[in-house]
Design a protein around this motif. Structure first.
Motif, PDB file in Angstrom:
ATOM      1  N   UNK A 406       8.903   3.198  18.556  1.00  0.00           N
ATOM      2  CA  UNK A 406       9.808   3.792  19.596  1.00  0.00           C
ATOM      3  C   UNK A 406      10.422   5.115  19.124  1.00  0.00           C
ATOM      4  N   UNK A 407       9.637   6.037  18.510  1.00  0.00           N
ATOM      5  CA  UNK A 407      10.413   7.126  17.949  1.00  0.00           C
ATOM      6  C   UNK A 407       9.855   8.620  18.741  1.00  0.00           C
ATOM      7  N   UNK A 408      10.402   9.629  17.987  1.00  0.00           N
ATOM      8  CA  UNK A 408      10.283  10.889  18.659  1.00  0.00           C
ATOM      9  C   UNK A 408       9.109  11.234  18.396  1.00  0.00           C
ATOM     10  N   UNK A 409       8.325  11.080  17.578  1.00  0.00           N
ATOM     11  CA  UNK A 409       6.672  11.525  17.510  1.00  0.00           C
ATOM     12  C   UNK A 409       6.041  10.892  18.179  1.00  0.00           C
ATOM     13  N   UNK A 410       6.299   9.328  18.416  1.00  0.00           N
ATOM     14  CA  UNK A 410       5.426   8.633  19.402  1.00  0.00           C
ATOM     15  C   UNK A 410       5.418   9.179  20.827  1.00  0.00           C
ATOM     16  N   UNK A 411       6.859   9.578  21.378  1.00  0.00           N
ATOM     17  CA  UNK A 411       6.890   9.983  22.669  1.00  0.00           C
ATOM     18  C   UNK A 411       6.434  11.553  22.629  1.00  0.00           C
ATOM     19  N   UNK A 412       6.460  12.470  21.479  1.00  0.00           N
ATOM     20  CA  UNK A 412       5.650  13.522  21.930  1.00  0.00           C
ATOM     21  C   UNK A 412       4.196  13.427  21.947  1.00  0.00           C
ATOM     22  N   UNK A 413       3.610  12.190  21.258  1.00  0.00           N
ATOM     23  CA  UNK A 413       2.376  12.157  21.263  1.00  0.00           C
ATOM     24  C   UNK A 413       1.639  11.339  22.808  1.00  0.00           C
ATOM     25  N   UNK A 414       2.403  10.509  23.145  1.00  0.00           N
ATOM     26  CA  UNK A 414       2.127   9.899  24.221  1.00  0.00           C
ATOM     27  C   UNK A 414       2.957   9.713  25.559  1.00  0.00           C
ATOM     28  N   UNK A 415       4.233  10.147  25.385  1.00  0.00           N
ATOM     29  CA  UNK A 415       4.988  10.356  26.495  1.00  0.00           C
ATOM     30  C   UNK A 415       5.250   9.115  27.312  1.00  0.00           C
ATOM     31  N   UNK A 416       5.174   8.095  26.510  1.00  0.00           N
ATOM     32  CA  UNK A 416       5.577   6.755  27.174  1.00  0.00           C
ATOM     33  C   UNK A 416       4.340   6.347  27.867  1.00  0.00           C
ATOM     34  N   UNK A 417       3.144   6.925  27.967  1.00  0.00           N
ATOM     35  CA  UNK A 417       2.070   6.315  28.504  1.00  0.00           C
ATOM     36  C   UNK A 417       1.106   5.543  27.598  1.00  0.00           C
ATOM     37  N   UNK A 418       0.190   4.550  28.179  1.00  0.00           N
ATOM     38  CA  UNK A 418      -0.777   3.972  27.232  1.00  0.00           C
ATOM     39  C   UNK A 418      -1.265   5.126  26.309  1.00  0.00           C
ATOM     40  N   UNK A 419      -1.114   4.774  24.984  1.00  0.00           N
ATOM     41  CA  UNK A 419      -1.576   5.788  23.804  1.00  0.00           C
ATOM     42  C   UNK A 419      -3.094   6.127  23.820  1.00  0.00           C
ATOM     43  N   UNK A 420      -3.930   4.941  24.344  1.00  0.00           N
ATOM     44  CA  UNK A 420      -5.402   5.408  24.195  1.00  0.00           C
ATOM     45  C   UNK A 420      -5.848   6.263  25.366  1.00  0.00           C
ATOM     46  N   UNK A 421      -5.168   5.904  26.650  1.00  0.00           N
ATOM     47  CA  UNK A 421      -5.354   6.652  27.829  1.00  0.00           C
ATOM     48  C   UNK A 421      -5.014   8.191  27.583  1.00  0.00           C
ATOM     49  N   UNK A 422      -3.901   8.045  27.027  1.00  0.00           N
ATOM     50  CA  UNK A 422      -3.242   9.554  26.979  1.00  0.00           C
ATOM     51  C   UNK A 422      -4.147  10.313  25.844  1.00  0.00           C
ATOM     52  N   UNK A 423      -4.511   9.650  24.656  1.00  0.00           N
ATOM     53  CA  UNK A 423      -5.306  10.499  23.825  1.00  0.00           C
ATOM     54  C   UNK A 423      -6.747  10.797  24.530  1.00  0.00           C
ATOM     55  N   UNK A 424      -7.465   9.896  25.384  1.00  0.00           N
ATOM     56  CA  UNK A 424      -8.516  10.240  26.114  1.00  0.00           C
ATOM     57  C   UNK A 424      -8.411  11.634  27.120  1.00  0.00           C
ATOM     58  N   UNK A 425      -7.462  11.280  27.861  1.00  0.00           N
ATOM     59  CA  UNK A 425      -7.206  12.683  28.762  1.00  0.00           C
ATOM     60  C   UNK A 425      -6.750  13.790  27.945  1.00  0.00           C
ATOM     61  N   UNK A 426      -5.907  13.576  26.754  1.00  0.00           N
ATOM     62  CA  UNK A 426      -5.719  14.674  25.999  1.00  0.00           C
ATOM     63  C   UNK A 426      -6.850  15.547  25.301  1.00  0.00           C
ATOM     64  N   UNK A 427      -7.762  14.720  24.690  1.00  0.00           N
ATOM     65  CA  UNK A 427      -8.978  15.133  24.216  1.00  0.00           C
ATOM     66  C   UNK A 427      -9.887  15.848  25.326  1.00  0.00           C
ATOM     67  N   UNK A 428     -10.097  15.097  26.486  1.00  0.00           N
ATOM     68  CA  UNK A 428     -11.148  15.886  27.175  1.00  0.00           C
ATOM     69  C   UNK A 428     -10.491  17.057  27.818  1.00  0.00           C
ATOM     70  N   UNK A 429      -9.261  17.053  28.211  1.00  0.00           N
ATOM     71  CA  UNK A 429      -8.584  18.232  28.694  1.00  0.00           C
ATOM     72  C   UNK A 429      -8.754  19.272  27.610  1.00  0.00           C
ATOM     73  N   UNK A 430      -8.382  19.116  26.502  1.00  0.00           N
ATOM     74  CA  UNK A 430      -8.457  20.082  25.338  1.00  0.00           C
ATOM     75  C   UNK A 430      -9.937  20.703  25.325  1.00  0.00           C
ATOM     76  N   UNK A 431     -10.722  19.679  25.441  1.00  0.00           N
ATOM     77  CA  UNK A 431     -12.304  20.171  25.002  1.00  0.00           C
ATOM     78  C   UNK A 431     -12.347  21.223  26.240  1.00  0.00           C
ATOM     79  N   UNK A 432     -11.939  20.826  27.490  1.00  0.00           N
ATOM     80  CA  UNK A 432     -12.222  21.814  28.831  1.00  0.00           C
ATOM     81  C   UNK A 432     -11.433  22.884  28.742  1.00  0.00           C
ATOM     82  N   UNK A 433     -10.539  23.255  27.467  1.00  0.00           N
ATOM     83  CA  UNK A 433      -9.711  24.353  27.287  1.00  0.00           C
ATOM     84  C   UNK A 433      -8.234  24.257  28.368  1.00  0.00           C
TER      85      UNK A 433
END
Ligand SMILES: [Zn+2]
Length: 476
Positions: A406-433
Motif C-alpha cells: 500500500x504505497x505510492x509506487x504501487x498506486x502509480x502502477x496499478x491505481x488500486x485495481x487488480x495488478x494483473x488486469x492493470x498490467x494486461x490492459x496497460x501492455x496491450x494499450x501501449x502496444x497499440x500506441x
C-alpha cells in the motif's frame, strides 16, 4: 417604396417569429468521461476493422461543434456531480454535490424539471445505475452523490415520465432497513419493469402504452447495478434499444426532453481499459443514431446535443515506447473487460487454482487479451510480450498472489485495481500506441456536438454551464 418596406418588415417579423420557436424535442447525450481522445480512439478502432470506407461516428457528423471547459466551482478537475450539475442547471457547484449550490442553501432548477413544468414529457436514461451522479443531477438535489437511497426516493418523487437503464445501488437503503424503492415507485404510479421479457412486452406497445409513468431497468446488471460493458454484451437491451423505447413512448405533440448517459465510458477509463472504453463509446454512438432517426422525421422541431462531462484517464494517442508508431487493431484482440477478467482471476485464486505464471495465468491472458509469452502460438507477432513487459506482468502476478503493497509506487502502477488486469490492459494499450496518465479525471476541455433547431448556439469555445443556459433559453 412604402409598400416594399412594409412587406419587408412583415417578412422579417414572420421569420423572427418562426426562428424564435425553439425545438419541441430536445435530446441531451452525455458521454461520461468522454473527451476528444475517447471519441477519436473509437473512430480509429472502427477504421481498423477491415472496412476501407469507414463512416464517421454518428456524433462526428453533427454540423456544429464546440469546445467546452468542465471545471467545478472548487476544483479544476471536476467530478461527474459538479459537471452534471453544470450541464443540468447552468450553475457551477462543488464536486460531489447534486444540483445544489456550493453553500447547499439553494436548490438549482434542472432542465428536466423545467421541461416537465412546461408540459413536456421527460425521460432519463443511463447505462450505469440510475441513481448515479449524472442521471441524478436531472431529478435530485442532494449534498452528496453517495446518498444513493435518498436520490432514488427523489427519482420517484420527480414524477418524470420515463427512467431506463441500470438499476439502483441500494433498493432498501445502505443498511437494508428502508422501504423498498420499487414498492415506493409502484405506489407512486410507476410501472416498474425489471425483466427482459416485461421490457420486450412494453417495447412492443411503447407507442400506444397507457401507463402513467415507467421505470425500466436491465435484468442483467453488474455489481455496481450498472448495465454490462458493451464489450461483455449480454442478451438484454443495450443503450440504443432503451433510447429507442423512450423515444417511442415519450413522442407526443407537446414535445419531450430526453437525457441519455453513456456512463461506463468513464468507468472503463478509470481502469485504463481502452477496449472497454471504445466499445462503450460505440454503444453510446449507436444510441445517438436513434435520436438522429427521430430528427430526420422532425428536423425543424428537434435538437440533439452531445457532450462529455469531463475526460477520464488522460487517454492519448501516442506512447513513449512506441514513439511515432501505433497499432490500434491490436485492441480488438481483447475479448472481455477488465471487470470480467478481474472477477475470473479472483475466483481462481480463491479456489487455489492460480499458482503458476506459465501454466495457470498465461492461458487466461492469451484468451482475454491475445498476449503471448513466446512466438509458438501467437496469433499476431505484435502481441508477443517483450522482456520488459514479461517482467512487469510477472511482478504484477507476484503482487496479486502474495499481497499488494500500500504505497505510492504501487498506486502509480496499478491505481488500486487488480495488478494483473492493470498490467494486461496497460501492455496491450501501449502496444497499440495508446497512453494513459491517470486513474482519475483530467481537466482538459471536451467536445460538444449539436444538430437541429438551435444548433448554432453550440459553436465556439465556452464553459459547460453555457450548454444548460442555451437549452433553458430554447425551452419555451
Ligand atoms: Zn469518473
Amino acid at each position: 417604396m412604402k409598400k416594399v418596406l412594409f412587406t419587408l418588415l412583415l417578412v422579417l417579423l414572420f421569420s423572427t417569429m418562426f426562428f424564435a420557436q425553439g425545438p419541441k424535442y430536445i435530446f441531451m447525450f452525455i458521454g461520461d468521461g468522454m473527451g476528444t481522445t475517447q471519441t477519436n480512439a473509437a473512430q480509429i478502432y472502427k477504421s481498423t476493422l477491415g472496412n476501407a470506407e469507414v463512416p464517421k461516428l454518428n456524433m462526428l457528423t453533427f454540423p456544429v461543434q464546440g469546445m467546452t471547459t468542465t471545471y467545478a466551482a472548487n476544483a479544476f478537475i471536476t467530478d461527474s456531480a459538479a459537471a452534471g450539475t453544470a450541464l443540468a442547471t447552468g450553475y457551477k457547484t462543488n464536486s460531489g454535490i447534486i444540483s445544489m449550490d456550493p453553500s447547499l442553501n439553494t436548490v438549482l432548477e434542472t432542465l428536466a424539471e423545467r421541461a416537465k413544468a412546461l408540459g413536456r414529457k421527460v425521460g432519463i436514461i443511463s447505462s450505469v445505475s440510475i441513481d448515479h451522479a449524472t442521471p441524478a443531477v436531472f431529478y435530485a438535489h442532494q449534498a452528496s452523490r453517495s446518498s444513493y437511497y435518498e436520490i432514488s426516493r427523489q427519482l420517484v418523487e420527480s414524477g418524470f415520465d420515463f427512467f431506463g437503464g441500470g438499476s439502483v445501488r441500494y433498493p432498501t437503503g445502505k443498511q437494508g432497513d428502508q422501504e423498498n424503492i420499487f414498492d415506493y415507485a409502484a405506489a407512486n404510479g410507476y410501472n416498474v419493469i425489471q425483466t427482459q421479457s416485461e421490457y420486450e412486452e412494453f417495447d412492443a406497445m411503447a407507442k400506444t402504452a397507457e401507463y402513467e409513468k415507467v421505470w425500466i431497468m436491465n435484468e442483467e446488471v453488474d455489481s455496481g447495478s450498472a448495465m454490462y460493458y458493451a464489450l461483455d454484451k449480454k442478451e438484454t437491451f443495450d443503450l440504443a434499444d432503451i433510447t429507442k423505447t423512450a423515444i417511442n413512448y415519450l413522442d407526443n405533440d407537446n414535445g419531450f426532453f430526453i437525457m441519455v448517459e453513456g456512463g461506463k465510458i468513464d468507468w472503463a477509463c478509470h481502469a485504463n481499459d481502452a477496449a472497454a472504453s471504445i466499445e462503450d463509446t460505440l454503444a453510446f454512438d449507436k444510441a445517438i443514431k436513434e435520436a438522429m432517426a427521430f430528427y430526420s422525421k422532425h428536423p425543424n422541431d428537434t435538437l440533439i446535443v452531445v457532450t462529455g462531462d469531463h475526460e477520464t484517464g488522460g487517454l492519448t494517442i501516442g506512447f513513449a515506447g512506441t514513439q511515432y508508431d501505433s497499432n490500434p487493431e491490436l485492441i480488438r484482440y481483447q475479448r472481455e473487460s477488465f471487470d470480467i477478467f478481474t472477477a475470473r482471476l479472483n475466483e481462481l485464486k480463491k479456489a487455489g487454482n492460480l499458482n503458476s505464471f506459465e501454466q495457470d495465468l498465461m492461458p487466461l491472458v492469451e484468451n482475454a487479451f491475445g498476449l503471448y509469452l513466446n512466438s509458438s502460438n501467437a496469433s499476431n507477432p505484435d502481441l508477443i510480450l517483450s522482456a520488459l513487459e514479461e517482467k512487469r506482468l510477472r511482478a504484477a502476478f507476484d503482487a496479486f498472489i502474495n499481497g499488494i503493497e500500500n504505497d505510492e509506487e504501487t498506486y502509480l502502477l496499478y491505481g488500486g485495481y487488480n495488478p494483473v488486469t492493470m498490467s494486461c490492459t496497460r501492455i496491450l494499450n501501449q502496444k497499440a500506441g495508446l497512453g494513459w496518465t491517470t486513474y482519475a479525471h483530467t481537466g482538459v476541455p471536451v467536445v460538444t456536438y449539436a444538430m437541429g433547431n438551435g444548433q448554432e448556439l453550440f459553436a465556439g469555445y465556452y464553459d459547460n454551464t453555457e450548454i444548460a443556459k442555451n437549452l433553458f433559453a430554447l425551452l419555451k
